[in-house]
Design a protein around this motif. Structure first.
Motif, mmCIF file in Angstrom:
data_model
loop_
_atom_site.group_PDB
_atom_site.id
_atom_site.type_symbol
_atom_site.label_atom_id
_atom_site.label_comp_id
_atom_site.label_asym_id
_atom_site.label_seq_id
_atom_site.Cartn_x
_atom_site.Cartn_y
_atom_site.Cartn_z
ATOM 1 N N THR A 125 43.231 39.701 24.792
ATOM 2 C CA THR A 125 42.426 38.651 24.172
ATOM 3 C C THR A 125 41.943 37.557 25.118
ATOM 4 O OG1 THR A 125 44.401 37.440 23.545
ATOM 5 C CG2 THR A 125 43.568 39.019 21.940
ATOM 6 N N GLY A 126 42.051 37.773 26.421
ATOM 7 C CA GLY A 126 41.557 36.760 27.354
ATOM 8 C C GLY A 126 42.674 35.859 27.850
ATOM 9 N N THR A 127 42.390 35.169 28.935
ATOM 10 C CA THR A 127 43.436 34.409 29.631
ATOM 11 C C THR A 127 43.162 32.911 29.603
ATOM 12 O OG1 THR A 127 44.807 34.444 31.636
ATOM 13 C CG2 THR A 127 42.421 34.414 31.973
ATOM 14 N N PRO A 128 44.224 32.096 29.552
ATOM 15 C CA PRO A 128 44.032 30.647 29.697
ATOM 16 C C PRO A 128 43.742 30.265 31.150
ATOM 17 C CG PRO A 128 46.354 31.155 29.277
ATOM 18 C CD PRO A 128 45.606 32.463 29.259
ATOM 19 N N GLY A 131 36.432 45.584 39.746
ATOM 20 C CA GLY A 131 37.176 44.333 39.591
ATOM 21 C C GLY A 131 38.277 44.424 38.557
ATOM 22 N N LYS A 132 37.998 45.121 37.476
ATOM 23 C CA LYS A 132 38.897 45.076 36.320
ATOM 24 C C LYS A 132 39.628 46.377 36.029
ATOM 25 C CE LYS A 132 38.441 40.879 34.544
ATOM 26 N NZ LYS A 132 39.632 40.007 34.366
ATOM 27 N N ASP A 133 38.972 47.506 36.278
ATOM 28 C CA ASP A 133 39.579 48.791 35.885
ATOM 29 C C ASP A 133 40.349 49.360 37.075
ATOM 30 O OD1 ASP A 133 40.261 50.803 34.217
ATOM 31 O OD2 ASP A 133 38.306 51.800 34.229
ATOM 32 N N TYR A 184 33.028 41.840 25.979
ATOM 33 C CA TYR A 184 34.142 42.720 26.326
ATOM 34 C C TYR A 184 33.929 43.469 27.635
ATOM 35 C CZ TYR A 184 34.348 42.012 21.330
ATOM 36 O OH TYR A 184 34.344 41.420 20.092
ATOM 37 N N PHE A 185 35.039 43.920 28.189
ATOM 38 C CA PHE A 185 35.048 45.015 29.156
ATOM 39 C C PHE A 185 36.214 45.910 28.763
ATOM 40 C CE2 PHE A 185 37.364 41.401 30.865
ATOM 41 C CZ PHE A 185 38.544 41.958 31.306
ATOM 42 N N THR A 186 36.341 47.039 29.411
ATOM 43 C CA THR A 186 37.401 47.977 29.029
ATOM 44 C C THR A 186 38.238 48.353 30.250
ATOM 45 O OG1 THR A 186 35.907 49.848 29.332
ATOM 46 C CG2 THR A 186 36.087 48.966 27.105
ATOM 47 N N HIS A 208 46.180 37.220 38.921
ATOM 48 C CA HIS A 208 46.906 37.390 37.656
ATOM 49 C C HIS A 208 46.109 36.762 36.515
ATOM 50 C CE1 HIS A 208 47.908 33.097 37.677
ATOM 51 N NE2 HIS A 208 48.227 33.243 38.963
ATOM 52 N N GLU A 209 46.146 37.406 35.341
ATOM 53 C CA GLU A 209 45.648 36.820 34.092
ATOM 54 C C GLU A 209 46.663 37.161 33.008
ATOM 55 O OE1 GLU A 209 41.641 37.874 33.027
ATOM 56 O OE2 GLU A 209 40.801 37.135 34.931
ATOM 57 N N MET A 210 47.276 36.158 32.439
ATOM 58 C CA MET A 210 48.264 36.341 31.362
ATOM 59 C C MET A 210 47.540 36.335 30.013
ATOM 60 S SD MET A 210 51.336 36.676 30.353
ATOM 61 C CE MET A 210 51.945 36.671 28.664
ATOM 62 N N GLU A 211 47.845 37.307 29.157
ATOM 63 C CA GLU A 211 47.090 37.430 27.902
ATOM 64 C C GLU A 211 47.964 37.854 26.720
ATOM 65 O OE1 GLU A 211 43.344 39.361 28.433
ATOM 66 O OE2 GLU A 211 43.072 38.367 30.387
ATOM 67 N N LEU A 212 47.539 37.443 25.538
ATOM 68 C CA LEU A 212 48.050 38.021 24.294
ATOM 69 C C LEU A 212 47.312 39.335 24.062
ATOM 70 C CD1 LEU A 212 49.610 37.770 21.505
ATOM 71 C CD2 LEU A 212 47.471 36.778 20.629
ATOM 72 N N LEU A 223 49.289 41.639 31.131
ATOM 73 C CA LEU A 223 48.666 41.111 32.347
ATOM 74 C C LEU A 223 47.368 41.867 32.582
ATOM 75 C CD1 LEU A 223 51.814 41.014 34.695
ATOM 76 C CD2 LEU A 223 50.767 39.094 33.473
ATOM 77 N N ASP A 224 46.279 41.115 32.691
ATOM 78 C CA ASP A 224 44.973 41.681 33.064
ATOM 79 C C ASP A 224 44.798 41.392 34.549
ATOM 80 O OD1 ASP A 224 42.299 42.170 33.579
ATOM 81 O OD2 ASP A 224 41.559 40.572 32.273
ATOM 82 N N MET A 225 45.375 42.252 35.387
ATOM 83 C CA MET A 225 45.287 42.049 36.840
ATOM 84 C C MET A 225 43.865 42.398 37.294
ATOM 85 S SD MET A 225 48.293 40.876 37.455
ATOM 86 C CE MET A 225 48.162 40.781 39.246
HETATM 87 MN MN MN Z 1 41.313 38.803 31.218
#
Ligand code: MN
Length: 232
Positions: A199-202, A131-133, A53-55, A79-83, A110-112
């Motif tokens: 939950t992560g991206t395809p 990178g993520k937050d 995980y990350f937050t 872009h990262e598309m996620e459920l 979206l997990d940009m």
């Molecule tokens: Mn992601």
């Protein structure tokens, strides 16, 4: 009543289809590498030992339909598309049944990601925060209650940039199910209502630029959209 020195942050909440009340978000957890094809495109392998995980801070979350400037500090915003799913009950060291019952609702997210800053973190064995937050980098649609969505399985998950297909998969490509994620994450956190998990991206992640309109859909859920304008 506490006399605050300045106005506290507003609560960030998500509309829920079929509910009058909104879902106030307290914490955002994100699962890494939860689709085999995406793990490969990132040069990694899926680790079937355990999810990881990350937050993201809730202060950085925005609603679908947001228009935001291209963020500072990156030349490779992805872009990262996620459920996403929302927890509805307290769970700690959840059994399989408790974990499944704790999933209250689902949404599109979206997990940009500043991919260049994430890569710096990987290269230097440092955290992924830059990178993520990222401000505005957790974009959420309205939620749909789990009972109304039904079982997670063959639903399509897709993302387009300016209408052009970029990501296209199905939810049964996920390595770890929502209940498995709850079971695992609840070994480390007292999960409770207000916790949202991305939950992560395809496969198919890629860069966006100022002027792009990013749209994402999962069958049976409200879609998610983000528009990027020129950098400040
Ligand atoms: Mn992601």
């Amino acid at each position: 009543m506490t006399d605050y020195l300045f106005e506290p942050s507003e609560v960030f909440s998500l509309k829920v289809a079929t509910e009058a009340g909104e879902y106030p978000v307290a914490r955002i957890f994100c699962v890494g590498r939860n689709y085999v094809a995406h793990a490969r495109e990132m040069g990694g392998e899926v680790d079937r030992e355990a999810p990881w995980y990350f937050t993201k801070q809730v202060a950085h979350a925005v609603h679908s339909g947001a228009t935001l400037p291209y963020p500072p500090g990156t030349q490779n915003y992805h872009h990262e598309m996620e459920l996403a799913f929302a927890i509805g009950a307290p769970v700690f060291r959840a059994s399989e049944a408790e974990a499944a019952a704790a999933v209250y609702a689902y949404g599109c997210a979206l997990d940009m990601t500043r991919r260049d800053r994430q890569q710096d973190g990987k290269d230097n064995r440092r955290p992924w925060s830059l990178g993520k937050d990222v401000e505005g980098a957790a974009v959420f649609s309205a939620l749909t209650k789990a009972g109304d969505f039904g079982a997670v399985g063959p639903q399509a998950i897709a993302l387009q940039v300016n209408g052009e297909a970029r990501q296209d998969a199905t939810l049964d490509d996920m390595v770890w199910s929502c209940a498995e994620i709850v079971q695992h994450l609840s070994q480390y956190y007292h999960l409770r209502a207000g916790d949202v998990i991305m939950t992560g991206t395809p496969a198919g992640v890629g860069p966006v630029v100022a002027g792009d309109v990013i749209t994402g859909q999962i069958d049976g859920l409200a879609p998610v959209e983000l528009t990027l304008t020129d950098a400040e």
